[in-house]
Design an enzyme around this catalytic site. Sequence first.
Site, PDB file in Angstrom:
ATOM      1  N   GLU A   1       6.715  -3.760   2.653  1.00 19.06           N
ATOM      2  CA  GLU A   1       5.893  -4.624   1.268  1.00 19.06           C
ATOM      3  C   GLU A   1       5.741  -2.891   0.060  1.00 19.06           C
ATOM      4  OE1 GLU A   1       1.468  -4.147  -1.094  1.00 19.06           O
ATOM      5  OE2 GLU A   1       2.362  -2.523  -0.371  1.00 19.06           O
TER       6      GLU A   1
ATOM      7  N   ASP B   1       3.026  -1.382   4.772  1.00 20.57           N
ATOM      8  CA  ASP B   1       2.386  -1.305   3.977  1.00 20.57           C
ATOM      9  C   ASP B   1       2.544  -0.313   3.181  1.00 20.57           C
ATOM     10  OD1 ASP B   1      -0.295  -1.634   2.633  1.00 20.57           O
ATOM     11  OD2 ASP B   1      -0.769   0.497   2.866  1.00 20.57           O
TER      12      ASP B   1
ATOM     13  N   HIS C   1      -4.422 -10.015  -0.974  1.00 23.58           N
ATOM     14  CA  HIS C   1      -5.566 -10.129  -1.474  1.00 23.58           C
ATOM     15  C   HIS C   1      -5.226  -8.533  -2.932  1.00 23.58           C
ATOM     16  CE1 HIS C   1      -2.748  -7.094   0.793  1.00 23.58           C
ATOM     17  NE2 HIS C   1      -3.927  -6.190   0.571  1.00 23.58           N
ATOM     18  N   ASP C   2      -4.029  -8.207  -3.707  1.00 20.26           N
ATOM     19  CA  ASP C   2      -4.258  -7.238  -4.271  1.00 20.26           C
ATOM     20  C   ASP C   2      -3.960  -7.522  -5.684  1.00 20.26           C
ATOM     21  OD1 ASP C   2      -3.608  -4.935  -2.872  1.00 20.26           O
ATOM     22  OD2 ASP C   2      -2.048  -5.166  -2.359  1.00 20.26           O
TER      23      ASP C   2
ATOM     24  N   ASP D   1      -1.388  -6.106   9.985  1.00 23.67           N
ATOM     25  CA  ASP D   1      -1.157  -4.915   8.826  1.00 23.67           C
ATOM     26  C   ASP D   1      -0.991  -3.490   9.471  1.00 23.67           C
ATOM     27  OD1 ASP D   1      -0.527  -4.407   6.584  1.00 23.67           O
ATOM     28  OD2 ASP D   1      -1.522  -5.990   5.596  1.00 23.67           O
TER      29      ASP D   1
HETATM   30  O1  TEU Z   1      -0.822  -1.981  -1.923  1.00 19.82           O
HETATM   31  C1  TEU Z   1      -0.067  -1.181  -2.596  1.00 19.82           C
HETATM   32  C2  TEU Z   1       0.002  -1.263  -3.538  1.00 19.82           C
HETATM   33  O2  TEU Z   1       0.643  -0.555  -4.260  1.00 19.82           O
HETATM   34  C3  TEU Z   1      -0.999  -1.886  -4.567  1.00 19.82           C
HETATM   35  O3  TEU Z   1      -2.166  -1.166  -4.460  1.00 19.82           O
HETATM   36  C4  TEU Z   1      -1.057  -1.857  -6.198  1.00 19.82           C
HETATM   37  O4  TEU Z   1      -1.335  -0.009  -6.251  1.00 19.82           O
HETATM   38  C5  TEU Z   1      -2.647  -2.042  -6.658  1.00 19.82           C
HETATM   39  O5  TEU Z   1      -3.008  -3.502  -6.126  1.00 19.82           O
HETATM   40  C6  TEU Z   1      -2.446  -2.140  -7.682  1.00 19.82           C
HETATM   41  O6  TEU Z   1      -2.396  -3.224  -8.938  1.00 19.82           O
HETATM   42  C7  TEU Z   1      -1.348  -1.941  -0.815  1.00 19.82           C
HETATM   43  C8  TEU Z   1      -2.363  -3.214  -0.091  1.00 19.82           C
HETATM   44  O7  TEU Z   1      -1.558  -4.449  -0.218  1.00 19.82           O
HETATM   45  C9  TEU Z   1      -3.488  -2.741  -0.602  1.00 19.82           C
HETATM   46  O8  TEU Z   1      -4.200  -3.805  -0.800  1.00 19.82           O
HETATM   47  C10 TEU Z   1      -4.219  -1.449  -0.486  1.00 19.82           C
HETATM   48  O9  TEU Z   1      -5.338  -1.275  -1.308  1.00 19.82           O
HETATM   49  C11 TEU Z   1      -2.856  -0.519  -0.816  1.00 19.82           C
HETATM   50  O10 TEU Z   1      -1.268  -0.617  -0.480  1.00 19.82           O
HETATM   51  C12 TEU Z   1      -3.274   1.092  -0.928  1.00 19.82           C
HETATM   52  O11 TEU Z   1      -3.174   0.959   1.515  1.00 19.82           O
END
Ligand code: TEU
Length: 582
Positions: free
Chosen positions: A247, A194, A319-320, A98
């Site tokens: 992403e 990311d 994970h999100d 990542d």
């Molecule tokens: O995710 C970006 C993102 O847009 C999501 O975090 C979204 O805003 C969140 O799931 C709320 O629905 C990336 C990573 O995958 C995430 O784990 C991080 O928290 C984020 O970036 C910041 O680095």
Amino acid sequence: MRTEWYKEDSFYQIWIRSFKDGNGDGIGDLKGVLEKLEYVKSLGVDGIWFSPIYPSPNADYGYDISDYCGIHPDYGTMDEFREVLLKAHELGLKVVMDLVINHTSDEHPWFKESRKSRTGPYADYYHWKDRPNNWDSFFEGKAWTYCPERDQYYLHLFSVKQPDLNMDNPEVREEVKRIMRFWLDMGVDGFREDVITYISKREGLPDGWPVPILGAMHHYKDGPHIHEYLREFRAVTDDYDVFQVGEGPMTWLRTAKSYLTGPGKSLDMMISFDHMVCDCLFTEYIPLPFSLLRYKRALSRWQYGLAGKAWNALYIENHDHPRVISRYGSEEYRKESGKTLAASYLFLQGTPFIYQGQEIGMTNIRLPDINDYADVSTRHNFSTYHLKKTIEERMEYIYRSSRDSARTPLQWSGGKNAGFTDAETAWFAINGNFAEVNVEEEEKDPLSILHFYREALALRKREKALLYGKYRLLSPLDRHFFAYERTYGGEKEASRENSADAGGTGDRRAAEEQILVVCHFGREPGTFRVPRSWRGRKARLILDTENRHTGAGEETLPDKLSFGAYGAQVYKACAREENHGK
Ligand code: TEU
Ligand code: CA
């Protein structure tokens, strides 16, 4: 030299803290990963994507990095990482890291220096302003936080502890390239990048529209210099045979193409969000009933839109997001809907990503108290929105939306702590269903979700049509079935290196291969009317969620296919009459 090896591959995402504890302290680690690499391999995937394993104060569980070229002591040492990398490669598994460069941790040495003075060598590594603009952060209210040492505010699009890097500073971009080379030289096979579409901000950081959270997006999403910067990073990976998947939250298809195609191509795939908002409005925190039509439309838009031009990243969990069975399927019909969801995306064109626990059908957790939750966005949402509702009602929103549902320890067995750790307790709550939902049980059950993933991934690898075939959505308006076909050959033979789909450059005619995928979404039994183009054709059931395919021979496809609660059937058509002898 860059080849496109990733097209036939699939990946398993490891969020290490909850994967497997190897040293008995309750926290997942590299030792645990090493122990379980054979298991990962046994799924039939070709590689691993590691969510961040670097040193981090864990304000956002690893996505706030304080050292890009180290390993978090909770997870082990660099030597242990090298061992994992070596063993993974021996097993034929790629390893993707990542790359989180939109922001660092506020405990990163660069920021510690930057906050000290307006003139030091790190002064311009971040975005500083005398007066904040009106931008909101995604996780914690306003996007600006005051720093007394500099008597200025710094920008953070995510949590207070995640200051945004100033990518307009060439030194920062050089740092990024150094980090990339560090891992590439060690032998990793690519990066998941990311929020990569946010790294270039509009000059002067002007105010956004007065709309909460999303109002300023047009000032930093696909920003003014994004392609220029990403091409610089692409030049680094040009020297290695690796891939880059970016992403892109809220990235539309048309914009995605600007990253994925043409001479300025900077990414091989884009993690898009279109199909992840079929039960909510923008975010899981504003829930709506699941709409199969939206799901089909979103996936199809990208399938058609990128066909022949670029390659898709396929996923339904990470994970999100809360667990997909709890969102788009049914906990009551966990097994059936878990397998159906797998079939709904694994056979699309693209490279599948499978998130740890998805392969055994893990579901959302419901913890009694908000203080039991660890995720910064979950806690912030609870303390900010729906405040007029009762605590119970607010907790219901948390159950629907929390990222922590995807971050509970992986359930390896029905034993103590679900076999995740030998410690007294795991670092985070274990889902109460572990006695029934765990790897060990699913290994024993031939009808388990786990075995279905194995079969499905093996099938995908075997069938050219599933890898490179042309996609067509069938019965688009059906609210209970998601059906699609994949057609390979028939016109011109594809060549793997030169084309994204079957419209390749070769000029040899190939026999047509066609596959029909029918997925039933719903608790009531249902009947699927086979589209005219498929009716009466000779076909073989090559996969289904009830294991009726084992040993199934060639049959004439009936006009109607019957399903119980949820379920999927995959048929392979024998070459069409008119193609014989050509
Ligand atoms: O995710 C970006 C993102 O847009 C999501 O975090 C979204 O805003 C969140 O799931 C709320 O629905 C990336 C990573 O995958 C995430 O784990 C991080 O928290 C984020 O970036 C910041 O680095
Ligand atoms: Ca540990």
